[in-house]
Design a protein around this motif. Structure first.
Motif, short mmCIF file in Angstrom:
data_model
loop_
_atom_site.label_atom_id
_atom_site.label_comp_id
_atom_site.label_asym_id
_atom_site.label_seq_id
_atom_site.Cartn_x
_atom_site.Cartn_y
_atom_site.Cartn_z
N CYS A 240 -3.13 9.41 4.49
CA CYS A 240 -4.05 8.57 3.72
C CYS A 240 -3.34 7.87 2.57
N LEU A 241 -2.36 8.53 1.97
CA LEU A 241 -1.57 7.86 0.93
C LEU A 241 -0.78 6.69 1.53
N GLY A 242 -0.26 6.88 2.74
CA GLY A 242 0.44 5.78 3.41
C GLY A 242 -0.50 4.61 3.68
N LEU A 243 -1.73 4.91 4.11
CA LEU A 243 -2.70 3.84 4.34
C LEU A 243 -3.10 3.17 3.03
N ALA A 244 -3.18 3.93 1.95
CA ALA A 244 -3.49 3.34 0.64
C ALA A 244 -2.36 2.42 0.21
N TRP A 245 -1.12 2.85 0.42
CA TRP A 245 0.02 1.99 0.09
C TRP A 245 0.00 0.71 0.91
N TRP A 246 -0.34 0.80 2.18
CA TRP A 246 -0.43 -0.37 3.04
C TRP A 246 -1.52 -1.33 2.53
N GLN A 247 -2.68 -0.79 2.16
CA GLN A 247 -3.75 -1.65 1.64
C GLN A 247 -3.36 -2.26 0.30
N ALA B 116 -0.26 -9.11 -1.63
CA ALA B 116 0.27 -10.26 -0.88
C ALA B 116 -0.56 -11.50 -1.22
N ALA B 117 -0.08 -12.62 -0.78
CA ALA B 117 -0.73 -13.90 -1.11
C ALA B 117 -2.14 -13.98 -0.53
N GLY B 118 -2.37 -13.41 0.64
CA GLY B 118 -3.69 -13.51 1.27
C GLY B 118 -4.57 -12.31 1.01
N GLY B 119 -4.18 -11.41 0.09
CA GLY B 119 -4.97 -10.21 -0.16
C GLY B 119 -6.26 -10.51 -0.90
N ASP B 120 -7.26 -9.68 -0.68
CA ASP B 120 -8.53 -9.86 -1.37
C ASP B 120 -8.98 -8.52 -1.97
N TRP B 121 -10.17 -8.52 -2.58
CA TRP B 121 -10.65 -7.34 -3.29
C TRP B 121 -11.04 -6.20 -2.34
N GLN B 122 -11.31 -6.54 -1.10
CA GLN B 122 -11.61 -5.50 -0.14
C GLN B 122 -10.38 -4.61 0.08
#
Length: 124
Positions: free
Chosen positions: A23-30, A36-42
């Motif tokens: 889950c920490l790995g998935l949190a780091w990925w999110q 990133a340039a296309g990231g959003d608040w979700q």
């Protein structure tokens, strides 16, 4: 504590650690997607939620252990009281209402008898 219980607990702890690290790995990925340039608040919200998801199995393991250790003490404390002696039991008096005194009660009893008769005819 025998070896089977110890092995099971060690397995549960190992599983909790693996789930938490995943889950920490998935949190780091999110988080990297949020930055990133296309990231959003979700993506930011998921980056905050994944560590909580990872802690949930450890919380459940802790909760089950506390309930298991507390249960014998509560069971000993909640032993039922012995029943009262028959001569000391309270006597309750109920007022029985006759159907002849109350026409509404007589009509209701007749309706119940009719329903019962219909049910017996259908089940034969």
């Amino acid at each position: 504590m025998n070896g089977g219980v110890l092995a099971r607990r060690a397995g549960i702890v190992l599983l909790c650690v693996v789930v938490f690290l995943g889950c920490l790995g998935l949190a780091w990925w999110q988080w990297s997607r949020f930055m990133a340039a296309g990231g959003d608040w979700q993506n930011f919200g998921y980056a905050l939620l994944w560590p909580l998801f990872g802690l949930f199995p450890a919380f459940m393991f802790w909760r089950m252990r506390t309930l298991r250790t507390r249960a014998p003490a509560e069971q000993a404390a909640s032993q039922p009281a012995p029943p009262p002696e028959p001569d000391k039991m309270p006597v309750r008096q109920y007022a029985v209402q006759d159907a002849e005194d109350d026409p509404e009660l007589a009509a209701y009893n007749a309706y119940l008898a009719q329903l019962n008769a219909r049910h017996e005819q259908e089940t034969r």
